[in-house]
Design a protein around this motif. Structure first.
Motif, PDB file in Angstrom:
ATOM      1  N   GLN A   1       0.819  -1.207   0.000  1.00 27.54           N
ATOM      2  CA  GLN A   1       0.000   0.000   0.000  1.00 27.54           C
ATOM      3  C   GLN A   1       0.857   1.263   0.000  1.00 27.54           C
ATOM      4  OE1 GLN A   1      -3.274  -0.081  -0.357  1.00 27.54           O
ATOM      5  NE2 GLN A   1      -3.329   2.162  -0.468  1.00 27.54           N
ATOM      6  N   ILE A   2       2.125   1.124   0.417  1.00 27.36           N
ATOM      7  CA  ILE A   2       3.039   2.263   0.404  1.00 27.36           C
ATOM      8  C   ILE A   2       3.114   2.877  -0.998  1.00 27.36           C
ATOM      9  CG2 ILE A   2       5.488   2.917   0.567  1.00 27.36           C
ATOM     10  CD1 ILE A   2       5.753   0.916   2.849  1.00 27.36           C
ATOM     11  N   VAL A   3       3.221   2.005  -2.000  1.00 31.15           N
ATOM     12  CA  VAL A   3       3.327   2.488  -3.384  1.00 31.15           C
ATOM     13  C   VAL A   3       2.041   3.190  -3.801  1.00 31.15           C
ATOM     14  CG1 VAL A   3       3.659   1.813  -5.781  1.00 31.15           C
ATOM     15  CG2 VAL A   3       4.976   0.691  -3.978  1.00 31.15           C
ATOM     16  N   MET A   4       0.897   2.589  -3.507  1.00 22.35           N
ATOM     17  CA  MET A   4      -0.383   3.175  -3.888  1.00 22.35           C
ATOM     18  C   MET A   4      -0.603   4.508  -3.182  1.00 22.35           C
ATOM     19  SD  MET A   4      -1.331   1.086  -6.098  1.00 22.35           S
ATOM     20  CE  MET A   4      -2.878   1.910  -6.430  1.00 22.35           C
ATOM     21  N   ASP A   5      -0.160   4.591  -1.933  1.00 30.01           N
ATOM     22  CA  ASP A   5      -0.294   5.849  -1.194  1.00 30.01           C
ATOM     23  C   ASP A   5       0.518   6.955  -1.853  1.00 30.01           C
ATOM     24  OD1 ASP A   5      -1.949   4.661   0.627  1.00 30.01           O
ATOM     25  OD2 ASP A   5      -0.402   4.371   2.153  1.00 30.01           O
ATOM     26  N   ALA A   6       1.728   6.606  -2.305  1.00 33.99           N
ATOM     27  CA  ALA A   6       2.576   7.610  -2.965  1.00 33.99           C
ATOM     28  C   ALA A   6       1.933   8.093  -4.255  1.00 33.99           C
ATOM     29  CB  ALA A   6       3.953   7.021  -3.247  1.00 33.99           C
ATOM     30  N   VAL A   7       1.379   7.165  -5.034  1.00 39.04           N
ATOM     31  CA  VAL A   7       0.712   7.534  -6.284  1.00 39.04           C
ATOM     32  C   VAL A   7      -0.511   8.406  -6.009  1.00 39.04           C
ATOM     33  CG1 VAL A   7      -0.562   6.631  -8.271  1.00 39.04           C
ATOM     34  CG2 VAL A   7       1.546   5.513  -7.529  1.00 39.04           C
ATOM     35  N   ALA A   8      -1.291   8.028  -5.002  1.00 35.53           N
ATOM     36  CA  ALA A   8      -2.497   8.788  -4.671  1.00 35.53           C
ATOM     37  C   ALA A   8      -2.162  10.207  -4.235  1.00 35.53           C
ATOM     38  CB  ALA A   8      -3.272   8.067  -3.574  1.00 35.53           C
ATOM     39  N   ILE A   9      -1.108  10.339  -3.439  1.00 38.99           N
ATOM     40  CA  ILE A   9      -0.702  11.667  -2.986  1.00 38.99           C
ATOM     41  C   ILE A   9      -0.281  12.542  -4.162  1.00 38.99           C
ATOM     42  CG2 ILE A   9       1.131  12.915  -1.751  1.00 38.99           C
ATOM     43  CD1 ILE A   9       1.015  10.694   0.361  1.00 38.99           C
TER      44      ILE A   9
ATOM     45  N   ARG B   1      -1.174  12.256  -7.332  1.00 39.23           N
ATOM     46  CA  ARG B   1      -2.328  12.583  -8.170  1.00 39.23           C
ATOM     47  C   ARG B   1      -3.180  13.671  -7.524  1.00 39.23           C
ATOM     48  NH1 ARG B   1      -3.989   6.449 -10.191  1.00 39.23           N
ATOM     49  NH2 ARG B   1      -2.459   6.370 -11.905  1.00 39.23           N
ATOM     50  N   GLU B   2      -3.316  13.619  -6.223  1.00 40.29           N
ATOM     51  CA  GLU B   2      -4.068  14.657  -5.523  1.00 40.29           C
ATOM     52  C   GLU B   2      -3.378  16.005  -5.661  1.00 40.29           C
ATOM     53  OE1 GLU B   2      -5.739  15.691  -1.016  1.00 40.29           O
ATOM     54  OE2 GLU B   2      -4.724  13.781  -1.428  1.00 40.29           O
ATOM     55  N   ARG B   3      -2.055  16.008  -5.519  1.00 36.83           N
ATOM     56  CA  ARG B   3      -1.301  17.250  -5.673  1.00 36.83           C
ATOM     57  C   ARG B   3      -1.403  17.776  -7.104  1.00 36.83           C
ATOM     58  NH1 ARG B   3       4.342  15.727  -2.508  1.00 36.83           N
ATOM     59  NH2 ARG B   3       3.473  15.629  -0.386  1.00 36.83           N
ATOM     60  N   GLU B   4      -1.358  16.862  -8.064  1.00 36.18           N
ATOM     61  CA  GLU B   4      -1.460  17.250  -9.467  1.00 36.18           C
ATOM     62  C   GLU B   4      -2.809  17.900  -9.747  1.00 36.18           C
ATOM     63  OE1 GLU B   4      -1.204  14.021 -12.224  1.00 36.18           O
ATOM     64  OE2 GLU B   4      -0.674  15.343 -13.902  1.00 36.18           O
ATOM     65  N   ALA B   5      -3.881  17.304  -9.212  1.00 36.76           N
ATOM     66  CA  ALA B   5      -5.214  17.863  -9.423  1.00 36.76           C
ATOM     67  C   ALA B   5      -5.340  19.243  -8.784  1.00 36.76           C
ATOM     68  CB  ALA B   5      -6.266  16.915  -8.847  1.00 36.76           C
ATOM     69  N   GLU B   6      -4.814  19.388  -7.577  1.00 34.88           N
ATOM     70  CA  GLU B   6      -4.865  20.675  -6.895  1.00 34.88           C
ATOM     71  C   GLU B   6      -4.065  21.733  -7.653  1.00 34.88           C
ATOM     72  OE1 GLU B   6      -3.341  19.748  -3.065  1.00 34.88           O
ATOM     73  OE2 GLU B   6      -5.225  18.875  -2.328  1.00 34.88           O
ATOM     74  N   ALA B   7      -2.910  21.338  -8.156  1.00 34.25           N
ATOM     75  CA  ALA B   7      -2.073  22.278  -8.911  1.00 34.25           C
ATOM     76  C   ALA B   7      -2.745  22.694 -10.210  1.00 34.25           C
ATOM     77  CB  ALA B   7      -0.712  21.651  -9.202  1.00 34.25           C
ATOM     78  N   GLN B   8      -3.453  21.751 -10.857  1.00 37.39           N
ATOM     79  CA  GLN B   8      -4.115  22.076 -12.111  1.00 37.39           C
ATOM     80  C   GLN B   8      -5.272  23.044 -11.892  1.00 37.39           C
ATOM     81  OE1 GLN B   8      -3.279  20.948 -15.593  1.00 37.39           O
ATOM     82  NE2 GLN B   8      -4.224  22.946 -15.356  1.00 37.39           N
TER      83      GLN B   8
END
Length: 253
Positions: free
Chosen positions: A54-62, A64-71
């Motif tokens: 889940q460590i990997v999935m958590d990193a990806v999710a974080i 993607r969330e940052r990317e969406a916020e930045a966009q």
């Protein structure tokens, strides 16, 4: 302002999580974390990830969330600070009423079937509202033929024939190519030799580059896409929805 995250940043984020995992795994070890070699860190990180994928999935999710916020932030900044470029760029064709009080911006590609389906929608909007301006942003993202079509349409402005040429290209079926583009120009009575020369002009190149830049900052990646006021509409939109947004923008003053 920092732009949207990239996959290189994902790698950085992953490395951060890997390092955290490795340090966490090392706490039970008598070896101090700062003395761990890079190779040992990787070994410990792999062990931690295998135990908790889940460590990997958590990193990806974080990320993607940052990317969406930045966009979202990037789009808001563009709408606030580049309104004149979006709505009043003298290097962008305008149909409808050039002095209209509300502007609708369309990003499109001549080889996009949904853009072609939007043709009667835009025509209907212009016919129904004598006080609307429609700014066309040539956004050729579907290959070299799309770039040629965009260049040809923009070059037609020098001969006062953009509107006729635009609708004629939108009326074609299937994937259009250079032969069809030039044949359409000839059928409309354009000076094809002059058109081919004007297709390489700085103004044409600048329009396309500006469209690409604006689209990126607005988070627009497909066609058609529309901008009305503060609203960005990706995909095919019906006339009623555009009229609703125009009326809302008009009432907001």
């Amino acid at each position: 302002m920092k732009g949207p995250a990239t996959w290189s940043e994902l790698e950085t984020e992953m490395k951060h999580w890997v390092y955290v995992a490795a340090i966490g795994a090392s706490l039970a070890s008598p070896v101090a974390a700062q003395e761990l070699s890079e190779e040992r860190i990787k070994e410990l990180a792999l062990e931690a990830i295998l135990e908790n994928p889940q460590i990997v999935m958590d990193a990806v999710a974080i990320l993607r969330e940052r990317e969406a916020e930045a966009q979202v932030a990037s789009a808001a900044e563009t709408l606030a600070n580049q309104r004149d470029l979006l709505e009043r760029d003298e290097n962008a064709p305008v149909l409808g009423n050039p002095d209209g009080d509300v502007t609708v911006i369309e990003f499109f590609d001549y080889n996009c079937p949904y853009c072609r389906r939007a043709k009667p929608t835009i025509e209907g909007l212009i016919a129904a509202d004598p006080n609307v301006r429609v700014v066309f942003r040539e956004f050729p993202i579907l290959g070299d033929d799309s770039v040629l079509a965009a260049r040809a349409a923009l070059a037609a402005r020098a001969q006062g024939m953009y509107e006729e040429f635009h609708w004629a290209l939108m009326a074609l079926s299937g994937r259009i190519n250079e032969a069809q583009i030039m044949q359409t120009a000839d059928d409309l009575g354009l000076d094809v030799a002059q058109l081919e020369a004007d297709m390489q002009s700085d103004a044409v190149t600048m329009h396309i580059e500006t469209s690409l830049s604006l689209a990126q900052s607005l988070g627009i990646s497909g066609t058609p896409s529309f901008v009305v006021g503060e609203t960005i509409l990706p995909g095919l939109v019906d006339q009623a929805r555009l009229e609703e947004l125009v009326a809302q923008e008009r009432s907001d003053g």
